[in-house]
Each structure stands twice: as C-alpha cells, then as structure tokens.
Design a protein around this motif. Structure first.
Motif, PDB file in Angstrom:
ATOM      1  N   ASN A 102      22.009 -32.649 -40.746  1.00  0.00           N
ATOM      2  CA  ASN A 102      22.415 -34.050 -40.687  1.00  0.00           C
ATOM      3  C   ASN A 102      21.330 -34.982 -41.201  1.00  0.00           C
ATOM      4  O   ASN A 102      21.620 -35.972 -41.881  1.00  0.00           O
ATOM      5  CB  ASN A 102      22.830 -34.435 -39.266  1.00  0.00           C
ATOM      6  N   VAL A 103      20.088 -34.678 -40.891  1.00  0.00           N
ATOM      7  CA  VAL A 103      18.966 -35.482 -41.396  1.00  0.00           C
ATOM      8  C   VAL A 103      18.973 -35.466 -42.919  1.00  0.00           C
ATOM      9  O   VAL A 103      18.858 -36.512 -43.569  1.00  0.00           O
ATOM     10  CB  VAL A 103      17.622 -34.967 -40.834  1.00  0.00           C
ATOM     11  N   LYS A 104      19.129 -34.295 -43.495  1.00  0.00           N
ATOM     12  CA  LYS A 104      19.132 -34.172 -44.954  1.00  0.00           C
ATOM     13  C   LYS A 104      20.351 -34.852 -45.575  1.00  0.00           C
ATOM     14  O   LYS A 104      20.226 -35.555 -46.580  1.00  0.00           O
ATOM     15  CB  LYS A 104      19.062 -32.704 -45.353  1.00  0.00           C
ATOM     16  N   LEU A 105      21.530 -34.650 -44.986  1.00  0.00           N
ATOM     17  CA  LEU A 105      22.746 -35.270 -45.514  1.00  0.00           C
ATOM     18  C   LEU A 105      22.672 -36.794 -45.502  1.00  0.00           C
ATOM     19  O   LEU A 105      23.261 -37.454 -46.353  1.00  0.00           O
ATOM     20  CB  LEU A 105      23.971 -34.815 -44.719  1.00  0.00           C
ATOM     21  N   ASN A 106      21.947 -37.334 -44.531  1.00  0.00           N
ATOM     22  CA  ASN A 106      21.823 -38.785 -44.420  1.00  0.00           C
ATOM     23  C   ASN A 106      20.579 -39.334 -45.106  1.00  0.00           C
ATOM     24  O   ASN A 106      20.261 -40.514 -44.956  1.00  0.00           O
ATOM     25  CB  ASN A 106      21.862 -39.195 -42.944  1.00  0.00           C
ATOM     26  N   LEU A 121      17.379 -38.828 -44.607  1.00  0.00           N
ATOM     27  CA  LEU A 121      16.327 -39.279 -43.693  1.00  0.00           C
ATOM     28  C   LEU A 121      15.193 -38.278 -43.552  1.00  0.00           C
ATOM     29  O   LEU A 121      14.382 -38.386 -42.638  1.00  0.00           O
ATOM     30  CB  LEU A 121      16.940 -39.586 -42.321  1.00  0.00           C
ATOM     31  N   TYR A 158      29.493 -45.635 -34.817  1.00  0.00           N
ATOM     32  CA  TYR A 158      29.600 -44.353 -35.497  1.00  0.00           C
ATOM     33  C   TYR A 158      29.351 -44.497 -36.995  1.00  0.00           C
ATOM     34  O   TYR A 158      28.630 -43.695 -37.600  1.00  0.00           O
ATOM     35  CB  TYR A 158      30.995 -43.770 -35.234  1.00  0.00           C
ATOM     36  N   GLU A 159      29.918 -45.535 -37.586  1.00  0.00           N
ATOM     37  CA  GLU A 159      29.775 -45.751 -39.039  1.00  0.00           C
ATOM     38  C   GLU A 159      28.364 -46.182 -39.436  1.00  0.00           C
ATOM     39  O   GLU A 159      27.818 -45.725 -40.431  1.00  0.00           O
ATOM     40  CB  GLU A 159      30.781 -46.820 -39.489  1.00  0.00           C
ATOM     41  N   ASN A 160      27.754 -47.057 -38.622  1.00  0.00           N
ATOM     42  CA  ASN A 160      26.456 -47.642 -38.992  1.00  0.00           C
ATOM     43  C   ASN A 160      25.256 -47.004 -38.305  1.00  0.00           C
ATOM     44  O   ASN A 160      24.119 -47.401 -38.586  1.00  0.00           O
ATOM     45  CB  ASN A 160      26.478 -49.146 -38.675  1.00  0.00           C
ATOM     46  N   CYS A 161      25.510 -46.059 -37.408  1.00  0.00           N
ATOM     47  CA  CYS A 161      24.419 -45.425 -36.642  1.00  0.00           C
ATOM     48  C   CYS A 161      23.527 -46.475 -36.009  1.00  0.00           C
ATOM     49  O   CYS A 161      22.299 -46.374 -36.013  1.00  0.00           O
ATOM     50  CB  CYS A 161      23.604 -44.479 -37.534  1.00  0.00           C
TER      51      CYS A 161
END
Length: 170
Positions: free
Chosen positions: A7-11, A13, A163-166
């Motif tokens: 998830n970190v990589k997909l986003n 970050l 959820y959309e904007n974290c």
C-alpha cells in the motif's frame, strides 16, 4: 507488513513511510535510523483470555495480545518518538481505559479521540486516538464518524471523504 508495504508503494509514499517487520517489544530508535516524528499502530485489541480464538495462528496473534500488550506497543512508541512526536493508534472502545493508562504510563499524553460507529443506531466499534510524547494534559473528543448511512451499506459522505483523502481534517 507485506500488505502495508504494498500500500505504501501503491500510494507513492515509499520516501516518507518505512515499514518495519519486528517485535514491538524489541524495536529501538537506532533500528529505524533515529527518533521519529510519527508512529502509527493498529495493535491487537483483545487480551489472550478473551474473545473467540481464531483457528489461524496468524489471525489469533494479530487480534490478541499474544506477542505484546497495549503497554508494550505504547512503550515502543515512546522509544521511537522524538519529544513532541505523535502516536496514532486504532483501538476498541471497550479497552479505552487500558489504552489511556498505557499511554500515560509511557509519557504519551492523549490529545484527540474520535469514536467510529458503524451507523447512527449502534455503539462505536473503534477509537482513533492521537497522543504526544511529553505533551501537556488536555484532550479533545471530536465529532463522531459514522461509516454507513443508516440501513444501508453505503458510506456516509464524511467516511467516504476520509477513505478517499486519507485524512480526517474536515
């Protein structure tokens, strides 16, 4: 850890978030490159003698304090944070007293609590708590967050935005 790392990589970050797979009772600041500004945790919610034991050992460990109590997770955050650093934790409302005591026992002052409800007709299912290492006394209880519109499986506008904007900045 693999899911979090993915998830970190997909986003995008990877330059801001480091995923560390280790026993929280053993992690020292040196193992993460020094003191940190922020620590996030979703520790096991249940004591080992409570709740239904999952047949999957991995799920049992993830949900029960088999490999560390809430105090162990708070002690880890204390070791990792710089003075004034923030600790964010997800926990269960029925264990709030244990969490607040563990935070304070580790010089982590609770600053904000948000109750998360499935909908407006049920009790809260989660707490989101932020704390500051070495912070002064004083806490804000935010307005509640409802996940679903009553009688539906449709997200509320607020939850959909989170959820959309974290982000929980409204």
């Amino acid at each position: 850890c693999a899911l979090t790392d993915r998830n970190v990589k997909l986003n995008g970050l990877g330059d801001k978030i480091t995923v560390l797979e280790a026993d929280a009772r053993d992690i020292k600041a040196a193992s993460v490159g020094g003191e940190l500004d922020v620590v996030f945790s979703n520790p096991p919610y249940m004591k080992t003698d409570s709740g239904k034991r999952n047949t999957s050992e991995r799920k049992y460990i993830a949900r029960h304090e088999v490999c560390g109590s809430i105090d162990d997770f708070c002690a880890c955050a204390k070791r990792l944070l710089k003075h004034g650093g923030s600790f964010y934790v997800v926990y269960r409302p029925d264990r709030m007293t244990d969490l607040i005591c563990a935070l304070r026992n580790n010089n982590l002052e609770p600053k904000k609590i948000t109750y998360i409800y499935p909908n407006s007709t049920t009790p809260p299912c989660l707490l989101l708590v932020s704390a500051k290492l070495g912070g002064k006394s004083g806490i804000v209880v935010t307005e509640p967050v409802f996940i679903y519109k009553d009688g539906t499986t449709e997200y509320t506008e607020k939850f959909a935005s989170i959820y959309e904007n974290c982000s929980m900045e409204f």
